[in-house]
Design an enzyme around this catalytic site. Structure first.
Site, PDB file in Angstrom:
ATOM      1  N   HIS A 158      -5.793  -2.959   2.354  1.00  0.00           N
ATOM      2  CA  HIS A 158      -6.276  -3.623   3.572  1.00  0.00           C
ATOM      3  C   HIS A 158      -7.155  -4.822   3.227  1.00  0.00           C
ATOM      4  CE1 HIS A 158      -4.758   0.131   5.080  1.00  0.00           C
ATOM      5  NE2 HIS A 158      -4.913  -0.270   6.325  1.00  0.00           N
ATOM      6  N   ASP A 216      -7.533  -4.540  12.317  1.00  0.00           N
ATOM      7  CA  ASP A 216      -8.538  -3.618  11.771  1.00  0.00           C
ATOM      8  C   ASP A 216      -9.937  -4.213  11.813  1.00  0.00           C
ATOM      9  OD1 ASP A 216      -6.786  -1.610  11.332  1.00  0.00           O
ATOM     10  OD2 ASP A 216      -6.448  -2.032   9.231  1.00  0.00           O
ATOM     11  N   ARG A 258      -1.916  -4.488   3.878  1.00  0.00           N
ATOM     12  CA  ARG A 258      -1.694  -3.579   4.999  1.00  0.00           C
ATOM     13  C   ARG A 258      -0.283  -3.716   5.567  1.00  0.00           C
ATOM     14  NH1 ARG A 258      -1.728  -3.266  10.611  1.00  0.00           N
ATOM     15  NH2 ARG A 258      -2.909  -1.525  11.499  1.00  0.00           N
ATOM     16  N   ARG A 277       0.841  -1.211   0.000  1.00  0.00           N
ATOM     17  CA  ARG A 277       0.000   0.000   0.000  1.00  0.00           C
ATOM     18  C   ARG A 277       0.873   1.257   0.000  1.00  0.00           C
ATOM     19  NH1 ARG A 277      -1.506   1.698   5.835  1.00  0.00           N
ATOM     20  NH2 ARG A 277      -0.163   0.392   7.124  1.00  0.00           N
ATOM     21  N   SER A 295      -3.807   5.858   4.935  1.00  0.00           N
ATOM     22  CA  SER A 295      -3.685   4.400   4.961  1.00  0.00           C
ATOM     23  C   SER A 295      -3.364   3.823   3.589  1.00  0.00           C
ATOM     24  CB  SER A 295      -4.977   3.761   5.483  1.00  0.00           C
ATOM     25  OG  SER A 295      -5.189   4.075   6.843  1.00  0.00           O
ATOM     26  N   GLU A 333     -17.883   6.552  -1.703  1.00  0.00           N
ATOM     27  CA  GLU A 333     -17.196   5.772  -2.734  1.00  0.00           C
ATOM     28  C   GLU A 333     -17.895   5.819  -4.081  1.00  0.00           C
ATOM     29  OE1 GLU A 333     -17.742   4.798   0.348  1.00  0.00           O
ATOM     30  OE2 GLU A 333     -15.722   4.597   1.171  1.00  0.00           O
ATOM     31  N   GLN A 344     -13.410  -4.376   7.873  1.00  0.00           N
ATOM     32  CA  GLN A 344     -12.441  -3.766   6.959  1.00  0.00           C
ATOM     33  C   GLN A 344     -11.821  -4.778   6.001  1.00  0.00           C
ATOM     34  OE1 GLN A 344     -12.102  -0.226   7.911  1.00  0.00           O
ATOM     35  NE2 GLN A 344     -13.781  -1.035   9.136  1.00  0.00           N
ATOM     36  N   PHE A 400     -14.464  -1.271   0.952  1.00  0.00           N
ATOM     37  CA  PHE A 400     -15.361  -0.148   0.719  1.00  0.00           C
ATOM     38  C   PHE A 400     -15.764  -0.014  -0.747  1.00  0.00           C
ATOM     39  CE2 PHE A 400     -13.101   2.069   4.511  1.00  0.00           C
ATOM     40  CZ  PHE A 400     -13.665   1.147   5.375  1.00  0.00           C
TER      41      PHE A 400
END
Length: 244
Positions: free
Chosen positions: A100, A108, A158, A3, A30, A51, A112, A76
């Protein structure tokens, strides 16, 4: 972490591609899209936790000739699937990054953890789905995505992952990397992203017991390297896919 490499790649590309724009769903610290914002704030669009609006604005920007990337947590992006699906129907060039992903994100929590994202994006007509295992692969694939048509999706991890590749390694779309190989392999472990490391750990443990297995990094989930996978099945007799 891949990421972080995603954000670093965008920040580097900002100086080479004046057409590049990046949209964020208020998770730039993030996904590391904030690294792009730091060097090209005039080409960074903060859409907050909306989104559907992210992908809608991205579709409009690419229609204006921009090379548009959008980043958020992979989980998401389920909220924006209708917009992405319509983008595929409209022949839009959308470059999406979902971070993630999978259960490996640990603390998390399950809300998530993207577990549907690979199948979701694979189902789209003409899509490209990429899941790099280290930072080098990530940078190379982000650069490649700039020139891809249609929907392209990059899945990032992540946690930090160990370097596997050097700067001279190439990652063509539809390719793979064979990281363990011998004439005595009795099985093939196929991983992508974070599961490549786990496959290598398993291969080393098996080797200590005198059992040789092949390990393949299927960084290009779609299109998949079918030729290499078929050969591995023929030569080892067993293919085990390790997913997160």
């Amino acid at each position: 972490p891949t990421r972080k490499a995603f954000g670093d790649a965008l920040a580097w590309l900002a100086g080479h591609r004046p057409d590049l724009v990046v949209l964020d769903g208020e998770v730039g610290n993030s996904t590391h899209t904030e690294d792009f914002q730091a060097v090209a704030p005039e080409r960074f669009v903060q859409m907050y936790i909306a989104e559907q609006a992210v992908v809608g604005a991205q579709t409009g920007l690419q229609a204006l000739g921009k090379t548009a990337f959008a980043g958020t947590f992979g989980a998401f992006l389920t909220r924006a699937y209708d917009q992405v699906r319509m983008g595929a129907i409209s022949r839009a060039d959308l470059r999406l990054c979902g971070s993630h992903a999978g259960v490996s994100i640990g603390e998390d929590g399950p809300s998530q953890m993207a577990v549907e994202d690979l199948s979701m994006f694979r189902a789209l007509h003409g899509s490209t789905v990429l899941y790099p295992a280290d930072a080098t692969a990530t940078v190379k694939l982000v650069a490649t995505m700039c020139d891809l048509s249609g929907i392209s999706y990059l899945r990032t991890t992540r946690e930090a992952t160990p370097p596997l590749y050097g700067p001279d390694d190439d990652f063509p779309i539809g390719g793979s990397k064979t990281l363990r190989h011998s004439e005595h392999d009795v099985a093939t472990l196929v991983g992508a992203g974070v599961t490549v490391r786990e496959s290598l750990v398993a291969a080393d443990a098996l080797a200590a017991d005198g059992i040789a297995v092949r390990v393949i990094d299927a960084y290009s989930v779609k299109p998949i390297d079918a030729t290499t996978l078929r050969l591995a099945l023929e030569e080892t007799g067993l293919v085990i896919v390790v997913e997160d």
